[in-house]
Design a protein around this motif. Sequence first.
Motif, PDB file in Angstrom:
ATOM      1  N   SER A  71       0.844  -1.580   0.102  1.00 31.70           N
ATOM      2  CA  SER A  71       0.359  -0.397  -0.361  1.00 31.70           C
ATOM      3  C   SER A  71       1.125   1.241  -0.118  1.00 31.70           C
ATOM      4  N   ALA A  72       0.597   1.870  -0.155  1.00 31.54           N
ATOM      5  CA  ALA A  72       1.099   3.451  -0.779  1.00 31.54           C
ATOM      6  C   ALA A  72       1.670   4.197   0.184  1.00 31.54           C
ATOM      7  N   ASP A  73       2.737   4.960   1.076  1.00 27.22           N
ATOM      8  CA  ASP A  73       3.131   5.040   2.244  1.00 27.22           C
ATOM      9  C   ASP A  73       1.986   6.791   2.360  1.00 27.22           C
ATOM     10  N   ILE A  74       1.327   6.897   2.055  1.00 32.47           N
ATOM     11  CA  ILE A  74      -0.124   8.329   2.176  1.00 32.47           C
ATOM     12  C   ILE A  74      -0.937   6.998   2.806  1.00 32.47           C
ATOM     13  N   GLU A  75      -1.299   5.860   2.592  1.00 29.97           N
ATOM     14  CA  GLU A  75      -2.066   5.212   2.811  1.00 29.97           C
ATOM     15  C   GLU A  75      -2.202   4.457   4.369  1.00 29.97           C
ATOM     16  N   ILE A  76      -0.631   4.289   4.416  1.00 26.09           N
ATOM     17  CA  ILE A  76      -0.464   3.783   5.693  1.00 26.09           C
ATOM     18  C   ILE A  76      -0.637   5.009   6.268  1.00 26.09           C
ATOM     19  N   ASP A  77      -0.068   5.896   6.279  1.00 26.07           N
ATOM     20  CA  ASP A  77      -0.291   6.688   7.708  1.00 26.07           C
ATOM     21  C   ASP A  77      -1.391   7.181   7.361  1.00 26.07           C
ATOM     22  N   GLN A  78      -2.361   7.721   6.799  1.00 26.18           N
ATOM     23  CA  GLN A  78      -3.486   7.767   6.813  1.00 26.18           C
ATOM     24  C   GLN A  78      -4.544   6.341   8.460  1.00 26.18           C
ATOM     25  N   LEU A  79      -3.891   5.914   8.146  1.00 25.45           N
ATOM     26  CA  LEU A  79      -4.448   4.019   8.560  1.00 25.45           C
ATOM     27  C   LEU A  79      -4.028   4.263  10.079  1.00 25.45           C
ATOM     28  N   SER A  80      -2.365   4.322  10.009  1.00 26.99           N
ATOM     29  CA  SER A  80      -1.938   5.030  11.495  1.00 26.99           C
ATOM     30  C   SER A  80      -2.916   6.082  12.551  1.00 26.99           C
ATOM     31  N   GLN A  81      -3.339   7.294  11.659  1.00 27.52           N
ATOM     32  CA  GLN A  81      -3.703   8.276  12.129  1.00 27.52           C
ATOM     33  C   GLN A  81      -5.341   7.924  12.839  1.00 27.52           C
ATOM     34  N   GLN A  82      -5.882   7.176  12.304  1.00 26.36           N
ATOM     35  CA  GLN A  82      -7.170   6.838  12.308  1.00 26.36           C
ATOM     36  C   GLN A  82      -7.195   6.252  13.414  1.00 26.36           C
ATOM     37  N   ASN A  84      -4.927   5.912  15.783  1.00 22.27           N
ATOM     38  CA  ASN A  84      -4.474   6.379  17.651  1.00 22.27           C
ATOM     39  C   ASN A  84      -5.609   7.683  17.470  1.00 22.27           C
ATOM     40  N   LYS A  85      -6.931   7.783  16.926  1.00 27.43           N
ATOM     41  CA  LYS A  85      -7.613   9.018  17.547  1.00 27.43           C
ATOM     42  C   LYS A  85      -8.489   8.146  18.544  1.00 27.43           C
ATOM     43  N   ASP A  86      -8.585   6.964  17.411  1.00 26.42           N
ATOM     44  CA  ASP A  86      -9.600   5.403  18.781  1.00 26.42           C
ATOM     45  C   ASP A  86      -8.874   5.218  20.005  1.00 26.42           C
ATOM     46  N   HIS A  87      -8.847   5.316  21.172  1.00 23.97           N
ATOM     47  CA  HIS A  87      -8.522   4.469  22.340  1.00 23.97           C
ATOM     48  C   HIS A  87      -8.755   3.406  22.273  1.00 23.97           C
ATOM     49  N   THR A  88      -9.901   2.355  21.709  1.00 27.89           N
ATOM     50  CA  THR A  88     -10.142   1.269  21.472  1.00 27.89           C
ATOM     51  C   THR A  88      -9.121   0.607  20.459  1.00 27.89           C
ATOM     52  N   THR A  89      -8.195   1.267  19.741  1.00 28.81           N
ATOM     53  CA  THR A  89      -7.736   0.871  18.658  1.00 28.81           C
ATOM     54  C   THR A  89      -5.958   1.368  18.333  1.00 28.81           C
ATOM     55  N   LYS A  90      -6.031   2.096  19.283  1.00 30.28           N
ATOM     56  CA  LYS A  90      -4.437   2.651  19.537  1.00 30.28           C
ATOM     57  C   LYS A  90      -3.594   2.082  19.579  1.00 30.28           C
ATOM     58  N   HIS A  91      -3.440   0.547  19.938  1.00 26.11           N
ATOM     59  CA  HIS A  91      -2.539  -0.069  20.269  1.00 26.11           C
ATOM     60  C   HIS A  91      -2.584  -1.541  20.255  1.00 26.11           C
ATOM     61  N   ALA A  92      -3.400  -1.396  18.656  1.00 27.29           N
ATOM     62  CA  ALA A  92      -3.903  -2.155  18.038  1.00 27.29           C
ATOM     63  C   ALA A  92      -2.618  -2.759  17.667  1.00 27.29           C
ATOM     64  N   PRO A  93      -2.095  -4.174  17.368  1.00 24.43           N
ATOM     65  CA  PRO A  93      -0.335  -3.918  16.743  1.00 24.43           C
ATOM     66  C   PRO A  93      -1.306  -4.650  15.068  1.00 24.43           C
ATOM     67  N   VAL A  94       0.578  -3.844  14.166  1.00 22.72           N
ATOM     68  CA  VAL A  94      -0.073  -4.637  12.504  1.00 22.72           C
ATOM     69  C   VAL A  94       1.209  -5.120  12.256  1.00 22.72           C
ATOM     70  N   ILE A  95       0.669  -6.264  11.532  1.00 28.35           N
ATOM     71  CA  ILE A  95       1.834  -6.984  10.962  1.00 28.35           C
ATOM     72  C   ILE A  95       1.671  -6.943   9.445  1.00 28.35           C
ATOM     73  N   LEU A  96       2.373  -6.902   9.008  1.00 31.75           N
ATOM     74  CA  LEU A  96       2.681  -6.156   7.179  1.00 31.75           C
ATOM     75  C   LEU A  96       3.360  -7.273   6.715  1.00 31.75           C
ATOM     76  N   ILE A  97       2.445  -7.776   5.603  1.00 32.68           N
ATOM     77  CA  ILE A  97       2.534  -9.070   4.949  1.00 32.68           C
ATOM     78  C   ILE A  97       3.935  -8.128   3.931  1.00 32.68           C
ATOM     79  N   VAL A  98       5.279  -8.906   3.215  1.00 29.51           N
ATOM     80  CA  VAL A  98       5.723  -8.401   2.446  1.00 29.51           C
ATOM     81  C   VAL A  98       6.304  -9.943   2.009  1.00 29.51           C
ATOM     82  N   HIS A  99       6.922  -9.781   0.596  1.00 27.87           N
ATOM     83  CA  HIS A  99       7.934 -10.623   0.097  1.00 27.87           C
ATOM     84  C   HIS A  99       9.211 -10.367   0.566  1.00 27.87           C
ATOM     85  N   ASP A 100       9.804 -11.815   0.883  1.00 26.03           N
ATOM     86  CA  ASP A 100      10.355 -12.574   0.696  1.00 26.03           C
ATOM     87  C   ASP A 100      11.943 -11.616   0.656  1.00 26.03           C
ATOM     88  N   ASN A 101      13.291 -11.388   1.040  1.00 25.13           N
ATOM     89  CA  ASN A 101      14.613 -10.883   1.065  1.00 25.13           C
ATOM     90  C   ASN A 101      13.848  -9.730  -0.046  1.00 25.13           C
TER      91      ASN A 101
END
Length: 367
Positions: A71-82, A84-101
């Motif tokens: 996903s584009a960096d700007i979209e990731i930033d928007q997700l993070s901001q959203q 962090n706005k809500d105390h119920t999701t502020k500490h929710a962990p994010v696991i990234l799906i990446v291509h090996d190496n």
Amino acid sequence: MTMINRIDLEAALSKPNLLLIDDSKEDINLLTMWLYRDHQISVAADVENALSMLNEADIPKPDLILLNATSADIEIDQLSQQLNKDHTTKHAPVILIVHDNDKEEENFREDSNAVDYITKPFHPKQVLARVRTHVTLHKQNRQLLKRLKQHTKDLHNSKIQVIQHLHRAGKHKDNESHAHVIRMSLISKLLAEYTEQDQAWVERIFHATPMHDVGKIGVPDSILHKTENLTPDEVRIMQEHTLFGAQILESDNDPLLLMASVIALTHHEKWDGSGYPNGLQTDQIPLEGRIVALADALDTLMSPSHEEATWTEQHIVNYLMEQKGQHFDPNLTDIAIEQLPQIIEILELYPDHEDNNQQYSFFKSTR
């Protein structure tokens, strides 16, 4: 609903909520197949869709997010901001799906503050282990945070009780009415709300104000209750109640007790430097001391028991203008004049003849 259905529903509701953000149907099918038994899964094709889902009240808030890192960096930033706005999701962990190496994606992981990653092609054991680990850690962190909040609340309430008991002890030495203390606290809070202080500071001054005269415990009764004019030596001893109060309440690191100590020490200082015990002037006097000095004077002047009880509202305004820049902070004086109708309302709500126990029930109800 049968018992079996009810048990199934309860089991489903107890499952952790995962939000899977990925535009690959193959990835979604594989991850859902491995994770659905132990998790409630919501799927979003992209970050924009995920942001919409996070704003919907009927969709469970995620306990963990699996996010395709392409996903584009700007979209990731928007997700993070959203998140962090809500105390119920502020500490929710994010696991990234990446291509090996994929070195570029590894750099992105560092910038994204994600807690972990899983690589493609997927390895079922790796996916299950990492999701299970971070869901468990998130649950433990939430429990610890909940306990910490409760402990902090209990500690705060205990400190307020200590302050109230100290004030009660002081009542054996002083003739101040309980209603006077309530009114002073409310007037102090009202003035503080117009000084651009944060809400926690405003609440502290509300709870610290009742201790302004606790130092009178250290003043001999023969002086404290003397009906004739005090001698110069007796005046000096009486003024030492500010020092006694500061010493009783002195604290190195507790904000509430520290503020109460400052108020006890400085609430008889005057803007022009003619007050006591240290002859401070202007903004050398801490704001809380200036506020309580004005609140104390206002309540005393407007109390029915005061010798000037017949004063009209205009008399009060004239007096405040006369003392503006002398006894009182000019800015606070202007605020007091503007808010005089509310101050009068406070006086009417808490008259002196109320039950002597009202102070303690009042402060208990405001915690």
